[in-house]
Design a protein around this motif. Structure first.
Motif, PDB file in Angstrom:
ATOM      1  N   PHE A   1       2.815   1.587  -3.499  1.00  0.00           N
ATOM      2  CA  PHE A   1       1.913   2.027  -4.589  1.00  0.00           C
ATOM      3  C   PHE A   1       1.482   3.404  -4.408  1.00  0.00           C
ATOM      4  O   PHE A   1       1.339   4.225  -5.342  1.00  0.00           O
ATOM      5  N   SER A   2       1.446   4.032  -3.314  1.00  0.00           N
ATOM      6  CA  SER A   2       0.736   5.153  -3.099  1.00  0.00           C
ATOM      7  C   SER A   2       1.839   6.016  -3.384  1.00  0.00           C
ATOM      8  O   SER A   2       1.692   7.122  -4.027  1.00  0.00           O
TER       9      SER A   2
ATOM     10  N   ILE B   1      -1.291  -0.310   8.908  1.00  0.00           N
ATOM     11  CA  ILE B   1      -1.868   0.750   8.488  1.00  0.00           C
ATOM     12  C   ILE B   1      -1.024   2.064   9.066  1.00  0.00           C
ATOM     13  O   ILE B   1      -0.897   3.070   8.497  1.00  0.00           O
TER      14      ILE B   1
ATOM     15  N   ILE C   1       2.002   2.635   6.843  1.00  0.00           N
ATOM     16  CA  ILE C   1       1.531   3.067   5.536  1.00  0.00           C
ATOM     17  C   ILE C   1       2.369   4.549   5.072  1.00  0.00           C
ATOM     18  O   ILE C   1       3.238   4.645   4.033  1.00  0.00           O
TER      19      ILE C   1
ATOM     20  N   VAL D   1      -3.260  14.071   4.052  1.00  0.00           N
ATOM     21  CA  VAL D   1      -4.193  13.229   4.481  1.00  0.00           C
ATOM     22  C   VAL D   1      -3.448  12.056   5.165  1.00  0.00           C
ATOM     23  O   VAL D   1      -3.478  11.514   6.157  1.00  0.00           O
ATOM     24  N   LEU D   2      -2.545  11.603   4.426  1.00  0.00           N
ATOM     25  CA  LEU D   2      -1.393  10.625   4.634  1.00  0.00           C
ATOM     26  C   LEU D   2      -0.627  11.121   6.066  1.00  0.00           C
ATOM     27  O   LEU D   2      -0.479  10.271   6.702  1.00  0.00           O
TER      28      LEU D   2
ATOM     29  N   ILE E   1       4.359   5.683  -5.437  1.00  0.00           N
ATOM     30  CA  ILE E   1       4.334   5.457  -6.840  1.00  0.00           C
ATOM     31  C   ILE E   1       3.352   6.365  -7.497  1.00  0.00           C
ATOM     32  O   ILE E   1       3.958   7.100  -8.440  1.00  0.00           O
ATOM     33  N   TYR E   2       2.326   6.268  -6.977  1.00  0.00           N
ATOM     34  CA  TYR E   2       1.123   7.021  -7.841  1.00  0.00           C
ATOM     35  C   TYR E   2       1.130   8.389  -7.448  1.00  0.00           C
ATOM     36  O   TYR E   2       1.344   9.328  -8.406  1.00  0.00           O
ATOM     37  N   LEU E   3       1.909   8.952  -6.386  1.00  0.00           N
ATOM     38  CA  LEU E   3       1.914  10.176  -5.887  1.00  0.00           C
ATOM     39  C   LEU E   3       3.156  10.898  -6.825  1.00  0.00           C
ATOM     40  O   LEU E   3       2.809  11.910  -7.256  1.00  0.00           O
TER      41      LEU E   3
ATOM     42  N   TYR F   1       2.232   9.553 -11.045  1.00  0.00           N
ATOM     43  CA  TYR F   1       0.923   9.946 -11.991  1.00  0.00           C
ATOM     44  C   TYR F   1       0.083  11.181 -11.428  1.00  0.00           C
ATOM     45  O   TYR F   1      -0.492  11.823 -12.080  1.00  0.00           O
TER      46      TYR F   1
ATOM     47  N   VAL G   1      -3.727  14.603  -1.147  1.00  0.00           N
ATOM     48  CA  VAL G   1      -3.290  13.231  -0.542  1.00  0.00           C
ATOM     49  C   VAL G   1      -2.250  13.295   0.442  1.00  0.00           C
ATOM     50  O   VAL G   1      -2.363  12.462   1.438  1.00  0.00           O
TER      51      VAL G   1
ATOM     52  N   VAL H   1       0.827  -1.193  -0.114  1.00  0.00           N
ATOM     53  CA  VAL H   1      -0.003   0.038  -0.113  1.00  0.00           C
ATOM     54  C   VAL H   1       0.781   1.351   0.045  1.00  0.00           C
ATOM     55  O   VAL H   1       0.598   2.334  -0.997  1.00  0.00           O
TER      56      VAL H   1
ATOM     57  N   ILE I   1      -1.958  12.910   8.274  1.00  0.00           N
ATOM     58  CA  ILE I   1      -2.776  12.902   9.353  1.00  0.00           C
ATOM     59  C   ILE I   1      -2.563  11.135   9.849  1.00  0.00           C
ATOM     60  O   ILE I   1      -2.517  11.180  11.002  1.00  0.00           O
ATOM     61  N   LEU I   2      -2.654  10.384   9.022  1.00  0.00           N
ATOM     62  CA  LEU I   2      -2.447   9.055   9.530  1.00  0.00           C
ATOM     63  C   LEU I   2      -0.997   8.670  10.195  1.00  0.00           C
ATOM     64  O   LEU I   2      -1.169   8.058  11.099  1.00  0.00           O
TER      65      LEU I   2
ATOM     66  N   GLY J   1       0.292  10.926  12.093  1.00  0.00           N
ATOM     67  CA  GLY J   1       0.250  11.818  13.289  1.00  0.00           C
ATOM     68  C   GLY J   1      -0.603  11.221  14.476  1.00  0.00           C
ATOM     69  O   GLY J   1      -0.684  11.630  15.518  1.00  0.00           O
TER      70      GLY J   1
END
Lengths: 479, 435
Positions: A256-257, A340, A343, A276-277, A259-261, A264, A273, A253, A279-280, A282
């Motif tokens: 891939f995030s 999680i 990530i 938001v990540l 790579i996408y960020l 792409y 994004v 996860v 926050i996860l 923190g």
């Protein structure tokens, strides 16, 4: 009370500041040519000399006054007390000090003779702590006055006050930067010291390779340091199992995030994004623990019980029965929630790594007609592989050292298993369990926590050093 | 990449139509792979965001109830027949109050069972209040007091819909007759629902309805104050030394490597350090905000140092050179010009480090901040609880009613962290300067 002393010291050194400043200004008026330093530096010089030595003494008093008192108190104990075992003696001294402070002593019942001794010693303790405190304060006062008397006569137009003050500042800077080193030393020394005490009772070989972990049992008097209670392999296995599950969630996860960020996502998606990540990242781990224990655990259990319900009576009856008995606390729950948590850690590290791959490599690949995914798979990932491996190692080190999630969701049963539905326990869980609650500091049970802590520290340190080395080598390759 | 080879082999077959078809087929495949790969990335991000969404929603769903409370006001007669005036502590006030409540509702209670059932619905706080008032003024005996208190935790859960009548009687903590009594009380207008101020004005308690976060918030604040006063100055000065003054030698390299490694040491190891050094060796009191603050300061130090160094690095050398050029000493140049310019970045880093420290739990468990503490700590040396450890303690509590409280405590903790992070962002936006 101690605040008044600090305040007094502050006022005194401010007074010296004013005096020295005045003297410098007056001296400057009287002399020919420009004085060497600004008046403020003269003031600061005198204030430093009057405040710093006294402050150091006061801090030493706060940090070690209690120990000094205990040492003096323990120096001449009544014979009856001296014959007691070490633990009881410490308890007695604690009670003495509690009585002296006016607190509640422990519920220990003492014989009449000892009660008298307790009272006497309490009076002595109160007296001792008064003597220590007052003499400390008096000494601090003397130091402050001495410092001021030493510094004030030196104030003169040609006195290089600025250089002196800058010397003090330089010293302070060096001192501050050694705090980090002192912390490391403190960690290593305290872990080593307590672990050595532990290993003098339990052999390291048994600790590292033993397969039976039950430190609670070894608490019983007839089994002190009994064999077989301190084999940490089940803990290592449990830690490893939880870590593997966490990485199975976090690595794909996160990667891939990232790579996408980095390849792409447009500017807009990145801008939304990434925070938001973050926050996860923190969210405090105790919150993840709560989530694991009260949401994920019951949900997984209900899920597996449901599957079990369906299987019971069928060809897979045994499996069904097993799934019906699954508990809230399992390695899978702790592992998934820890995954999680990891990530954002994996994704932000990988993102950095991917971004540091030179653009020319991408351009070259596109020029050959490769699609974006082909570029990522065949050019970027091979180029970034060492960096990503290092990121994964750092994540592993985090997973191993993470405490709250496993404490709240993994359980306490030490067993060697590779079954993610089983309850396992980890190194950190055991450290927490062994050290929370009241207990004396000398039993093998408590000390074993430091043995575990040392193992944890060494392993995570090695992982970090290796990972940082890889990252460094990788950076140099492209810089 | 392999298209050229493909084209060549197709050309060898000598069929232009075949080449085109083959290339298109292959291109289709490659584009499909491309779309799949892109989808993986999107799925990964969606999964991460979904996790966050579920996490936050669950906490809000579980915790919002605890911000409301049901309380009641009632007249209590201090009945001399049941309270022994010579031993006012000996009476069972909870039961006396419960019996009066039952009588007021007009329920016949020949066996006393209803009174016992009612007692479980009311908070023990009522009884304590009655006893306190009577102890303060024994002349109150025989008079009627007006007392108000939160409802018992289980009754509270019923009114919040967490306990339903439809659940089989054996699986809930209150039986049918107790629920009937609650409905009667509600119908009689005795029960008011209101914002749960008690959550912020009370300390911890073994009774969920009387438990609040005041002690934990005060404890956290005191601890964070110690951390800030130690970690920020020491961290900033250390960073100034390493960045501006330190000569390049093995010692400073060692210090730098050291700081990087410290940043990655598991937090629980810091707890072990605190236990061994601050508590066992120095003899500082267990579970006090001072020790907690010291441990967290050591943890926050590397973060502060790293943040300060990067913002010092961002100040262009021309500033230093200009200051030195007009005759400032190096100390004056750094403290008068470079550091003030780097200050916004330094403060942002410091606030983020402190916000992180606020949520740290594991090291606090090691140094004994897990004891039950009633009220709020009155000094830096007294035993205290903090928000994260309070969450841990409540999560472990067996009573069902503590779960909403735990989630509420998490919400409070997250709000504090969000405020700190927002402050850091605002600071960065307001003072950020690009050179």
């Amino acid at each position: 009370m101690v605040w008044i002393v600090f305040l007094g010291l502050l006022l005194f050194s401010f007074g010296t500041y004013v005096l020295a400043r005045r003297k410098a200004v007056a001296g400057a008026k009287g002399s020919q040519g420009r004085p060497h330093s600004l008046a403020g530096y003269h003031g600061a010089y005198a204030a430093l000399w009057s405040a710093v030595p006294a402050l150091v003494l006061l801090f030493l008093l706060i940090a070690f006054g209690g120990r000094l008192e205990t040492a003096l108190l323990s120096a001449d104990l009544p014979a009856a007390v001296q014959q007691m075992p070490v633990q009881n003696r410490e308890l007695f001294i604690n009670d003495v000090q509690a009585v002296a402070r006016g607190d509640h002593p422990s519920d220990t019942v003492y014989e009449p003779a000892l009660q008298q001794a307790l009272k006497d010693k309490a009076a002595e303790s109160a007296r001792l702590s008064q003597i220590i405190t007052w003499s400390g304060w008096a000494l601090a006062g003397v130091l402050a006055v001495l410092g001021a008397l030493l510094a004030l006569p030196r104030i003169a137009p040609q006195f290089r006050a600025r250089n002196r003050v800058e010397g003090w500042i330089g010293g302070l800077l060096v001192l501050c930067s050694t705090v980090a080193v002192l912390t490391t030393l403190g960690i290593v020394a305290s872990l080593l010291y307590e672990s050595l005490r532990f290993f003098s009772e339990i052999s390291p070989v048994e600790f590292l390779f033993g397969t039976h972990w039950s430190p609670q049992i070894a608490m019983r008097a007839d089994q002190v340091g009994s064999s077989g209670g301190f084999g940490a392999v089940p803990l290592f296995v449990g830690t490893f199992l939880v870590m593997i599950i966490a990485m199975l969630v976090a690595a794909p996860v996160g990667l891939f995030s990232a790579i996408y960020l980095s390849e792409y996502a447009g500017r807009f998606a990145r801008a939304w994004v990434k925070p938001v990540l973050e926050i996860l990242a923190g969210v405090p781990t105790v919150v993840y623990g709560f989530f694991a224990a009260l949401t994920v655990g019951p949900a997984f259990r209900a899920f597996f019980n449901m599957i079990g319900q369906g299987l019971v009576g069928g060809p897979l009856d045994g499996l069904g029965m097993y799934l019906l008995g699954v508990q809230n606390q399992m390695a899978l729950v702790a592992g998934v929630v820890m995954g999680i948590m990891l990530i954002p850690f994996v994704s932000s590290l990988s993102d950095d790594i991917l971004n540091s791959v030179p653009q020319s490599l991408r351009d070259g690949s596109y020029a050959m007609g490769a699609t974006k995914s082909e570029t990522v798979k065949k050019v970027l990932l091979p180029a970034a592989l060492p960096g990503i491996a290092a990121a994964m190692l750092l994540a592993v080190s985090r997973a191993i050292g993470e405490t709250m999630i496993v404490t709240m969701a993994a359980g306490l049963q030490a067993k060697i298993t590779a079954n993610p539905l089983d309850t396992v326990t980890t190194v950190t869980v055991q450290i927490v369990t062994l050290l929370t609650g009241d207990q004396e500091f000398d039993s093998a049970k408590t000390l074993s926590a430091f043995g575990l802590g040392l193992t944890l520290f060494v392993v995570t340190l090695l992982l970090n050093i290796v990972a940082l080395r890889i990252v460094q080598a990788y950076r140099e390759q492209y810089d | 990449m392999t298209d050229a080879a493909l084209t060549a082999s197709a050309a060898a077959a000598g069929a232009p139509q075949g080449i085109r078809a083959a290339v298109e087929r292959r291109l289709k495949k490659r584009h499909a792979a491309e779309r799949r790969f892109r989808a993986y990335g999107l799925i990964a991000i969606a999964v991460a965001i979904a996790f966050l969404g579920v996490l936050l929603t669950r906490i809000v769903v579980q915790g919002h109830g605890a911000f409301m409370a049901n309380s009641m006001e009632m007249q209590v007669r201090l009945d001399p027949a049941r309270i022994d005036a010579t031993d006012i502590q000996g009476a069972n006030y909870d039961l006396i109050i419960a019996d009066q409540m039952v009588a007021k509702l007009g329920i016949a209670d020949p066996t006393g069972d209803k009174g016992m059932e009612m007692k479980d619905l009311l908070s023990t706080d009522l009884g304590f209040q009655a006893l306190d008032k009577l102890r303060a003024d024994p002349k109150l005996m025989g008079s009627t007091l007006t007392l108000s208190a939160p409802l018992g935790a289980d009754a509270d859960l019923y009114f919040k819909g967490e306990m339903r009548r439809s659940t089989p009687e054996g699986e809930r903590t209150l039986n049918d007759s107790q629920l009937d009594m609650l409905d009667q009380m509600k119908a009689a207008g005795m029960i008011q629902q209101h914002f749960n101020w008690g959550l912020f004005t009370r300390g911890d308690s073994t009774h969920p309805e009387q438990a609040g976060l005041l002690g934990a918030v005060v404890g956290s604040a005191m601890m964070l104050l110690v951390t800030a006063l130690l970690a920020v100055p020491i961290g900033v000065l250390a960073a100034v030394y390493l960045e501006e003054f330190a000569p390049k030698n093995p010692l400073t390299t060692f210090i730098e490597v050291n700081i990087n490694n410290l940043a990655a040491v598991p937090s629980i190891v810091y707890g072990l350090l605190g236990l061994a050094v601050f508590i066992h060796w120095m003899g500082l009191p267990r579970g006090s905000p001072l020790v907690g603050g010291l441990v967290l300061a050591l943890m926050a130090l590397p973060t502060v140092i790293i943040a300060t160094r990067s913002s010092l690095k961002a100040v262009p050398p021309s500033i230093r050179e200009a200051a030195l050029g007009v005759g400032a000493s190096r100390t004056q140049a750094v403290f008068g010009h470079v550091l003030p310019l780097a200050m916004p970045g330094v403060m942002t880093g410091a606030i983020l480090a402190l916000a992180h420290a606020l949520g740290e739990t594991a090291p606090l468990l090691m140094i004994g901040m897990i004891a039950f503490v009633q009220g709020s700590p009155d000094s830096f040396l007294s035993s205290a609880s903090t928000l994260p450890t309070q969450i841990f303690i409540w999560e472990n509590a067996s009573e069902r009613a503590f779960h909403p409280l735990t989630a509420a405590a998490i919400i409070v903790l997250l709000v504090f962290m969000i405020v700190m992070n927002a402050a850091a962002i605002v600071l960065r936006r307001a003072f950020e300067r690009r050179w």
